[in-house]
Design a protein around this motif. Structure first.
Motif, PDB file in Angstrom:
ATOM      1  N   LEU A 102       0.833  -1.197   0.000  1.00 53.79           N
ATOM      2  CA  LEU A 102       0.000   0.000   0.000  1.00 53.79           C
ATOM      3  C   LEU A 102       0.871   1.251   0.000  1.00 53.79           C
ATOM      4  O   LEU A 102       0.596   2.197  -0.738  1.00 53.79           O
ATOM      5  N   GLY A 103       1.923   1.245   0.798  1.00 53.91           N
ATOM      6  CA  GLY A 103       2.853   2.386   0.818  1.00 53.91           C
ATOM      7  C   GLY A 103       3.508   2.589  -0.536  1.00 53.91           C
ATOM      8  O   GLY A 103       3.631   3.734  -1.016  1.00 53.91           O
ATOM      9  N   ALA A 104       3.912   1.509  -1.177  1.00 50.49           N
ATOM     10  CA  ALA A 104       4.532   1.608  -2.502  1.00 50.49           C
ATOM     11  C   ALA A 104       3.523   2.137  -3.518  1.00 50.49           C
ATOM     12  O   ALA A 104       3.863   2.970  -4.370  1.00 50.49           O
ATOM     13  N   ALA A 105       2.286   1.683  -3.434  1.00 50.81           N
ATOM     14  CA  ALA A 105       1.251   2.154  -4.365  1.00 50.81           C
ATOM     15  C   ALA A 105       0.982   3.638  -4.155  1.00 50.81           C
ATOM     16  O   ALA A 105       0.811   4.393  -5.126  1.00 50.81           O
ATOM     17  N   LYS A 106       0.969   4.093  -2.913  1.00 53.99           N
ATOM     18  CA  LYS A 106       0.748   5.518  -2.628  1.00 53.99           C
ATOM     19  C   LYS A 106       1.907   6.359  -3.151  1.00 53.99           C
ATOM     20  O   LYS A 106       1.693   7.445  -3.710  1.00 53.99           O
TER      21      LYS A 106
END
Length: 161
Positions: A126-130
């Motif tokens: 999720l952090g990478a996607a954000k």
């Protein structure tokens, strides 16, 4: 996902799995010891029954008092052995239950660590996607600003003519 920040959790999972495997092995040994003791108790009980049947037949034919006394001593020791075996079985049942509890606790630890790894992996994704979305938004904003600058430059060039 094999992210470097997950490495300590992977090591923890490996350790928890080893402990679970050891607990399973202890439980298996406890179950085998109990089964062996129960078989031995059954053999003792069968032997006691066989002796009582055989001696009952012999007593019907009449026996000397000394032989009767020997029989009672022997049967007393045999009963003692059966009782002692029953106590051993009770201890072994407790050992088996304790081992089963340890196995369950180890299984729960493995499941908890796996769940933690899963959650951390999802958080990393999720952090990478954000971060990727933020980069895309920034690129789109810069591209939009360049276009506006190009249009403004083109309009000022036309206005000066």
């Amino acid at each position: 996902m094999h992210h470097p920040s997950l490495q300590p959790l992977q090591l923890l999972l490996e350790q928890a799995e080893r402990e679970r495997d050891e607990a399973r092995a202890r439980q298996g040994r406890a179950e085998a010891a109990l089964a062996s003791a129960e078989r031995q108790q059954q053999q003792l009980s069968d032997y006691r029954q066989e002796c009582e049947t055989r001696w009952t037949e012999q007593f019907r034919q009449g026996v000397a008092v000394t032989l009767l006394q020997c029989y009672h001593d022997f049967v007393g020791r045999l009963h003692g052995a059966v009782d002692q075996q029953a106590q051993q079985i009770q201890r072994l049942r407790q050992d088996r239950e304790r081992a089963a509890g340890q196995t369950l606790a180890a299984e729960l630890r493995v499941a908890a660590v796996r769940k933690l790894i899963e959650r951390r992996s999802q958080a990393l994704l999720l952090g990478a996607a954000k971060r990727e979305q933020k980069q895309m938004d920034e690129m789109a904003a810069r591209a939009g600003q360049r276009r506006l600058a190009e249009v403004a430059g083109a309009e000022s060039g036309l206005a000066s003519l």
